[in-house]
Enzyme design. Structure first.
Site, mmCIF file in Angstrom:
data_model
loop_
_atom_site.group_PDB
_atom_site.id
_atom_site.type_symbol
_atom_site.label_atom_id
_atom_site.label_comp_id
_atom_site.label_asym_id
_atom_site.label_seq_id
_atom_site.Cartn_x
_atom_site.Cartn_y
_atom_site.Cartn_z
ATOM 1 N N ARG A 90 38.819 31.358 47.113
ATOM 2 C CA ARG A 90 37.516 31.377 46.448
ATOM 3 C C ARG A 90 37.269 32.806 45.973
ATOM 4 O O ARG A 90 37.143 33.713 46.804
ATOM 5 C CB ARG A 90 36.447 30.923 47.449
ATOM 6 C CG ARG A 90 35.029 30.889 46.895
ATOM 7 C CD ARG A 90 34.057 30.450 48.000
ATOM 8 N NE ARG A 90 32.688 30.428 47.516
ATOM 9 C CZ ARG A 90 31.905 31.497 47.450
ATOM 10 N NH1 ARG A 90 32.364 32.680 47.830
ATOM 11 N NH2 ARG A 90 30.671 31.397 46.994
ATOM 12 N N LYS A 129 34.054 41.063 49.864
ATOM 13 C CA LYS A 129 33.299 41.083 51.124
ATOM 14 C C LYS A 129 33.297 42.453 51.793
ATOM 15 O O LYS A 129 34.149 43.297 51.528
ATOM 16 C CB LYS A 129 33.819 39.985 52.059
ATOM 17 C CG LYS A 129 33.305 38.624 51.572
ATOM 18 C CD LYS A 129 33.498 37.503 52.539
ATOM 19 C CE LYS A 129 32.862 36.244 51.918
ATOM 20 N NZ LYS A 129 33.313 35.029 52.604
#
Ligand code: 7PJ
Length: 289
Positions: free
Chosen positions: A266, A232
């Site tokens: 995840r 991210k």
């Protein structure tokens, strides 16, 4: 029977065909992206074959759960049509279900939820926390299906333009508590639900870090936490690395997330995360507290 949950009950996650034990060690959810990278609409034979092969690869690498997504929720992205999303996701779900691993689908649409559950998916991972019309009741109608409820401020098209909070950790916590209650009221047993703070979804660097530092506090909601940090933007901001150079940062973030109470991570890099967690567990850090 006393009606009281057993001490370990908070660490069980009912996920379709599986009852996942989150007490002994954290689990790894491997990301299977079926969204087209370039010029295709997805759902073409070549895309489907590649995504199915990716499922096989992540399972061989030790993934505990496969998470299949057909909607890019990257900042600035616009949702595909139902038909596009189904064409991308359904054949890959059908393949993954045969691998005898818990299959999660990253979707918000009731039509897609219904179709993937009919195809045998075990978990609905909804970045919109089942807020879209019909989603909550579609999941509630299936007695054992697992669900991940995630926090997002705004929607992917605009969420990174001007995220604003007065108390990000408090607001995320209140939202997750409210969605947990809404899901339970609709008939989804708490044992089917995990919660996710939604790093990067309508949050600046400062918001993400304040939330991360307070992540332990979300455990007080009584359900396990699932966390996605992999690749991210915040990791790029912290390291100066491009998205394809964030493997080490993603690994560090996954371990830090587990240290702050996450029980499912995840990730894109399944093999590396599985190895890192083997060491983590060997050091005696794996069991839930
Ligand atoms: C997340 C997700 C996440 C959950 C995406 C990306 C964007 N689902 N789907 N949590 N992120 N539950 O992977 O960068 O953080 S898509």
């Amino acid at each position: 029977m006393t009606g009281l949950p057993s001490p370990g009950a908070a660490w069980l996650w009912q996920a379709g065909r599986f009852s996942l034990d989150l007490a002994a060690r954290p689990l790894v959810m491997g990301i299977v992206n079926t969204t087209p990278d370039s010029f295709s609409d997805g759902g073409r034979h070549g895309d489907v074959v590649a995504a199915c092969a990716h499922c096989d690869r992540l399972l061989a690498q030790g993934a505990d759960i496969l998470d299949i997504g057909g909607e890019s929720t990257r900042p600035g992205s616009v949702p595909p049509t139902v038909e596009e999303e189904l064409a991308r996701v359904l054949p890959v779900v059908a393949h993954a279900v045969r691998l005898n691993v818990p299959v999660s689908v990253d979707t918000s649409r009731p039509e897609v939820i219904r179709a993937v559950l009919d195809a045998g998916a075990d978990i609905i991972n909804d970045v919109r926390a089942l807020q879209w019309e019909g989603a909550l009741h579609t999941v509630a109608a299936r007695p054992a299906v697992g669900v991940c409820l995630m926090h997002m401020q705004g929607d992917p098209a605009t969420m990174q333009l001007a995220p604003a909070y007065s108390d990000v950790a408090g607001e995320v916590r209140a939202f997750l508590r409210q969605r947990l209650q809404a899901a339970e009221s609709a008939g989804i047993a708490a044992s089917r639900i995990v919660l996710d703070p939604g790093y990067g979804f309508g949050k600046t660097l400062e918001h993400n870090l304040a939330l991360f530092r307070a992540q332990d506090g979300l455990a007080g909601l009584g359900r396990p936490l699932l966390v996605g940090w992999s690749r991210k933007g915040t990791l790029g901001q912290l390291t100066g690395r491009a998205v394809n150079e964030r493997q080490a940062a993603s690994l560090g973030a996954a371990l830090a997330a587990v240290a702050r109470g996450a029980r499912i991570v995840r990730v894109h890099e399944v093999a590396e995360t599985v190895d890192a967690l083997k060491i983590w567990n060997a050091a005696g850090l794996g069991a839930a507290t």
